[in-house]
Design an enzyme around this catalytic site. Structure first.
Site, PDB file in Angstrom:
ATOM      1  N   MET A 113      -2.683   4.323   5.320  1.00 28.98           N
ATOM      2  CA  MET A 113      -2.954   4.230   3.887  1.00 28.98           C
ATOM      3  C   MET A 113      -1.693   3.867   3.106  1.00 28.98           C
ATOM      4  O   MET A 113      -1.760   3.151   2.108  1.00 28.98           O
ATOM      5  CB  MET A 113      -3.560   5.532   3.359  1.00 28.98           C
ATOM      6  CG  MET A 113      -4.932   5.847   3.951  1.00 28.98           C
ATOM      7  SD  MET A 113      -6.101   4.466   3.860  1.00 28.98           S
ATOM      8  CE  MET A 113      -6.206   4.215   2.106  1.00 28.98           C
ATOM      9  N   GLU A 114      -0.547   4.330   3.570  1.00 29.24           N
ATOM     10  CA  GLU A 114       0.716   4.002   2.901  1.00 29.24           C
ATOM     11  C   GLU A 114       1.028   2.513   3.026  1.00 29.24           C
ATOM     12  O   GLU A 114       1.451   1.873   2.053  1.00 29.24           O
ATOM     13  CB  GLU A 114       1.847   4.864   3.451  1.00 29.24           C
ATOM     14  CG  GLU A 114       1.795   6.311   3.006  1.00 29.24           C
ATOM     15  CD  GLU A 114       0.680   7.156   3.627  1.00 29.24           C
ATOM     16  OE1 GLU A 114       0.427   8.254   3.108  1.00 29.24           O
ATOM     17  OE2 GLU A 114       0.044   6.720   4.615  1.00 29.24           O
ATOM     18  N   ASP A 128       0.634  -9.531 -11.818  1.00 33.08           N
ATOM     19  CA  ASP A 128       1.119  -9.169 -13.151  1.00 33.08           C
ATOM     20  C   ASP A 128       2.313 -10.024 -13.569  1.00 33.08           C
ATOM     21  O   ASP A 128       2.397 -10.473 -14.713  1.00 33.08           O
ATOM     22  CB  ASP A 128       1.485  -7.695 -13.199  1.00 33.08           C
ATOM     23  CG  ASP A 128       1.951  -7.270 -14.580  1.00 33.08           C
ATOM     24  OD1 ASP A 128       1.204  -7.486 -15.556  1.00 33.08           O
ATOM     25  OD2 ASP A 128       3.069  -6.737 -14.684  1.00 33.08           O
TER      26      ASP A 128
END
Length: 163
Positions: A113-114, A128
């Site tokens: 998950m990391e 972004d």
């Protein structure tokens, strides 16, 4: 595939108790990509993004996100990470950027998950940083490619055709 370990006998979500599991060296590697217009890639590679160094911001964001995975993903154990590595390379054929994140720890539970969180947040940061130039960018192909350590053994994704 084993059972769903995050469900108790009543089918309720709970955090798995890993205290009896042996500690081992664990590694996970995840990849992903951000597809963009060729002009956006050129802007990024020339260091002309209005918000600054896209590569540095994405690497730092991925590392920071990996360290906070347990705060973002319910039922995820907080881990003492030994290493987080985020690599980014340009791929003119995509066109876009390909990312790879590797997470390492010595512990009772894995770091998949990391690694996945690092890739996802690094991809979001790239979006972004470049969205003023290209809102049509796509985050694609986020996946676990390798996992080692632990009782479930090693996993390596079989090579597939690139998207």
């Amino acid at each position: 595939m084993g059972g769903l370990t995050h469900l108790n006998e009543a089918g309720e979500a709970h955090m798995v108790d890993v205290s009896a599991k042996p500690r081992s060296v664990r590694l996970a590697v995840a990849t992903g990509c951000v597809a963009m217009a060729p002009e956006t890639l050129a802007l990024c590679l020339k260091g002309q993004a209005k918000k600054g160094d896209v590569f540095a911001a994405a690497r730092i964001a991925g590392i920071m996100a990996a360290k906070r995975t347990s705060e973002l993903i319910p039922l995820c154990h907080p881990l003492n990470l030994s290493k987080i590595e985020v690599e980014i390379e340009a791929d003119p054929a995509l066109p876009g950027l390909r990312l790879r994140a590797a997470a390492r720890t010595v512990g009772e539970t894995g770091v998949e998950m990391e690694a996945l969180t690092a890739v996802c947040v690094a991809c979001l940061t790239i979006y972004d940083m470049l969205k003023a130039a290209d809102r049509a960018m796509r985050i694609e192909s986020v996946l676990l490619v390798e996992k080692t350590g632990g009782e479930s053994g090693d996993y390596r994704r079989v090579a597939q055709a690139e998207t």
